[in-house]
Design a protein around this motif. Sequence first.
Motif, mmCIF file in Angstrom:
data_model
loop_
_atom_site.group_PDB
_atom_site.id
_atom_site.type_symbol
_atom_site.label_atom_id
_atom_site.label_comp_id
_atom_site.label_asym_id
_atom_site.label_seq_id
_atom_site.Cartn_x
_atom_site.Cartn_y
_atom_site.Cartn_z
ATOM 1 N N SER A 1 -22.407 107.320 54.751
ATOM 2 C CA SER A 1 -21.335 106.429 54.312
ATOM 3 C C SER A 1 -20.030 107.197 54.250
ATOM 4 N N ILE A 2 -19.004 106.696 54.942
ATOM 5 C CA ILE A 2 -17.730 107.415 55.006
ATOM 6 C C ILE A 2 -16.617 106.722 54.228
ATOM 7 N N PHE A 3 -16.825 105.465 53.817
ATOM 8 C CA PHE A 3 -15.792 104.746 53.080
ATOM 9 C C PHE A 3 -16.444 103.567 52.361
ATOM 10 N N VAL A 4 -15.994 103.294 51.141
ATOM 11 C CA VAL A 4 -16.549 102.202 50.333
ATOM 12 C C VAL A 4 -15.449 101.216 49.983
ATOM 13 N N VAL A 5 -15.732 99.938 50.161
ATOM 14 C CA VAL A 5 -14.853 98.855 49.708
ATOM 15 C C VAL A 5 -15.486 98.272 48.462
ATOM 16 N N SER A 6 -14.755 98.310 47.345
ATOM 17 C CA SER A 6 -15.301 97.857 46.069
ATOM 18 C C SER A 6 -14.295 96.950 45.384
ATOM 19 N N ILE A 7 -14.713 95.733 45.072
ATOM 20 C CA ILE A 7 -13.820 94.747 44.459
ATOM 21 C C ILE A 7 -14.500 94.148 43.238
ATOM 22 N N GLY A 8 -13.809 94.207 42.089
ATOM 23 C CA GLY A 8 -14.294 93.552 40.889
ATOM 24 C C GLY A 8 -15.507 94.192 40.271
ATOM 25 N N GLN A 9 -15.739 95.475 40.536
ATOM 26 C CA GLN A 9 -16.911 96.155 39.987
ATOM 27 C C GLN A 9 -16.495 97.140 38.911
ATOM 28 N N ARG B 1 -16.369 106.973 68.780
ATOM 29 C CA ARG B 1 -17.499 106.808 67.867
ATOM 30 C C ARG B 1 -17.569 105.374 67.368
ATOM 31 N N LYS B 2 -18.803 104.907 67.187
ATOM 32 C CA LYS B 2 -19.042 103.586 66.614
ATOM 33 C C LYS B 2 -19.375 103.737 65.127
ATOM 34 N N PHE B 3 -18.877 102.790 64.321
ATOM 35 C CA PHE B 3 -19.184 102.736 62.899
ATOM 36 C C PHE B 3 -19.674 101.337 62.550
ATOM 37 N N GLY B 4 -20.464 101.238 61.491
ATOM 38 C CA GLY B 4 -20.994 99.952 61.047
ATOM 39 C C GLY B 4 -20.448 99.569 59.689
ATOM 40 N N TYR B 5 -20.165 98.277 59.508
ATOM 41 C CA TYR B 5 -19.648 97.743 58.243
ATOM 42 C C TYR B 5 -20.779 97.000 57.548
ATOM 43 N N TYR B 6 -21.267 97.547 56.434
ATOM 44 C CA TYR B 6 -22.433 97.020 55.731
ATOM 45 C C TYR B 6 -21.998 96.375 54.406
ATOM 46 N N VAL B 7 -22.232 95.074 54.272
ATOM 47 C CA VAL B 7 -21.945 94.369 53.026
ATOM 48 C C VAL B 7 -23.169 94.493 52.123
ATOM 49 N N ASP C 1 -22.062 90.637 47.461
ATOM 50 C CA ASP C 1 -21.002 89.636 47.580
ATOM 51 C C ASP C 1 -21.393 88.412 46.758
ATOM 52 N N GLU C 2 -21.127 88.492 45.461
ATOM 53 C CA GLU C 2 -21.478 87.373 44.588
ATOM 54 C C GLU C 2 -20.712 87.463 43.271
ATOM 55 N N ARG C 3 -20.382 86.293 42.701
ATOM 56 C CA ARG C 3 -19.762 86.174 41.384
ATOM 57 C C ARG C 3 -18.527 87.049 41.225
ATOM 58 N N GLY C 4 -17.684 87.036 42.238
ATOM 59 C CA GLY C 4 -16.443 87.782 42.155
ATOM 60 C C GLY C 4 -16.568 89.269 42.370
ATOM 61 N N GLN C 5 -17.768 89.726 42.655
ATOM 62 C CA GLN C 5 -17.965 91.145 42.914
ATOM 63 C C GLN C 5 -18.309 91.352 44.386
ATOM 64 N N PHE C 6 -17.746 92.409 44.950
ATOM 65 C CA PHE C 6 -17.968 92.696 46.364
ATOM 66 C C PHE C 6 -18.075 94.205 46.551
ATOM 67 N N ASN C 7 -19.056 94.597 47.340
ATOM 68 C CA ASN C 7 -19.211 96.012 47.676
ATOM 69 C C ASN C 7 -19.698 96.127 49.114
ATOM 70 N N ALA C 8 -19.044 96.961 49.872
ATOM 71 C CA ALA C 8 -19.432 97.230 51.261
ATOM 72 C C ALA C 8 -19.116 98.682 51.566
ATOM 73 N N ASP C 9 -19.753 99.210 52.589
ATOM 74 C CA ASP C 9 -19.414 100.565 52.995
ATOM 75 C C ASP C 9 -19.446 100.674 54.513
ATOM 76 N N VAL C 10 -18.735 101.667 55.002
ATOM 77 C CA VAL C 10 -18.662 101.960 56.431
ATOM 78 C C VAL C 10 -19.539 103.177 56.701
ATOM 79 N N ARG C 11 -20.431 103.056 57.701
ATOM 80 C CA ARG C 11 -21.381 104.132 57.986
ATOM 81 C C ARG C 11 -21.234 104.626 59.421
ATOM 82 N N ASP C 12 -21.454 105.922 59.588
ATOM 83 C CA ASP C 12 -21.427 106.483 60.936
ATOM 84 C C ASP C 12 -22.813 106.377 61.568
ATOM 85 N N GLU C 13 -22.958 106.962 62.742
ATOM 86 C CA GLU C 13 -24.193 106.788 63.507
ATOM 87 C C GLU C 13 -25.391 107.518 62.912
#
Length: 451
Positions: A240-248, A215-221, A224-236
């Motif tokens: 959304s199957i996983f979230v990366v969250s920094i400084g939020q 299976r292919k997955f996509g990494y969506y940012v 990404d600004e001012r020390g805050q970052f959020n991205a998630d991994v999506r299936d076909e």
Amino acid sequence: MNVHLYIHTGNAAFEGDDLGHELARIFREQAGKVDGVSDLADFNVSVRDVNGNSVGTFYSAGEDRAPDGDKPYLLASLEVFTAAFEDTPGDEVARILREAAGKLEEGNFDFGLRDYNGNRVGAVLLEAEEPAAGNDNNGGGGSDEPEPRDPLIGDELQAGNGQWWTVGRVEMVSNRNGTTRPEPLYLLVNNDEESVFDFKYANELKAAFGDENRRKFGYYVNLDERGQFNADVRDETGNSIFVVSIGQSGEEDESNPVEDGFMSHTEDIEGLAEYLADLGVMRADDELLTMRDFEKYQDRVTDLGIAAKEAYERSQQVYWYGRITAQESERAFLESIGVDVAGYAAGNSTFAVKLTPEAKVALEGLGTSFPADLLKFTDQDRFVATKELPVEDMPDEMLKPYQAFLHFAASGKADLSEDTVKCELALVQARLTHPTEATRDAGHSSPALDL
């Protein structure tokens, strides 16, 4: 070369809140043993808990290998290949162990390990005790085999002969073996020859390909600004199957694989893919793509799916029945592009028609020159409608296509008698106008049809 620290955590020294503190103590103790060691080739020392019990081994190995002990255990594994290990490798191993001890004291038992240059060189993983038989959350009695998953559009499947196929499209199809219940039909495209297609129902798909799929997955940012970052991994499917969250907002449950050592930076999708495979969110053979590459792949699969559907319709003798608005003098032109033209209704200037997939494409190529109202009705649908299902038992979605077929058949081109066509049209109209019960209460039923 790899260095492993294996610790069995099943005795009293590790119970309750003591787990993190005892593991940290052992890590610091082993750091002292490896400090200053210049050659780790034959390094092998025993590990003891605070009570003096032998609980593991600190050793080097020529290749990565799992420990031989039983669960529960904690394993720290290092690859000592980078420049940080060149002079006195033991010193760098000791530094990494002491840094890891701090995380263990904080209750973190699953994180990456990095050398002083920031390169990921290993990981720490706590394996829980095997659940009792019959109480396995994975439903496999303790098996490490991944659970089967239904194929999605875009998944790749490997046949028994080694060939790979891509799921280009999934069609909901009814009337197989005379049933009216829709079921998924998978339209497959050969990865080596994209002009080769195959079509399988779910049971046929499993028999041909088993339960494995890539299976292919996509990494969506997303931010990404001012020390805050959020991205998630999506299936076909866009899920959304996983979230990366920094400084939020400082939420305790925010996921920061960069801080935990699994990603070297926020764009490290290779490190994130390894981490998600460790978590079981992805599989080892799955692929994580950037948003741009993932959407390119989705566009390609869409094109493959369109081609697969056209091939399927050709193979299934799919036709479109209905009416085309045109002047009676334009009959010859319509026939020249493959339209099977039947009776003409002068009142509304329309022909009753039947089109093959090729004729439909040709008609669509003319734009709005010939307005058409067409409905798909396959030979399989025709068999079910005329041989197996009386009108009162047909699913609602079958009625209008059957009606369009009957209007075409009224010209005598479908080998149905005039009386049969009139009777069937009356029953269909009753179903379309009133509930099914009204047709039954009227005492009507479809006659046996002679084809």
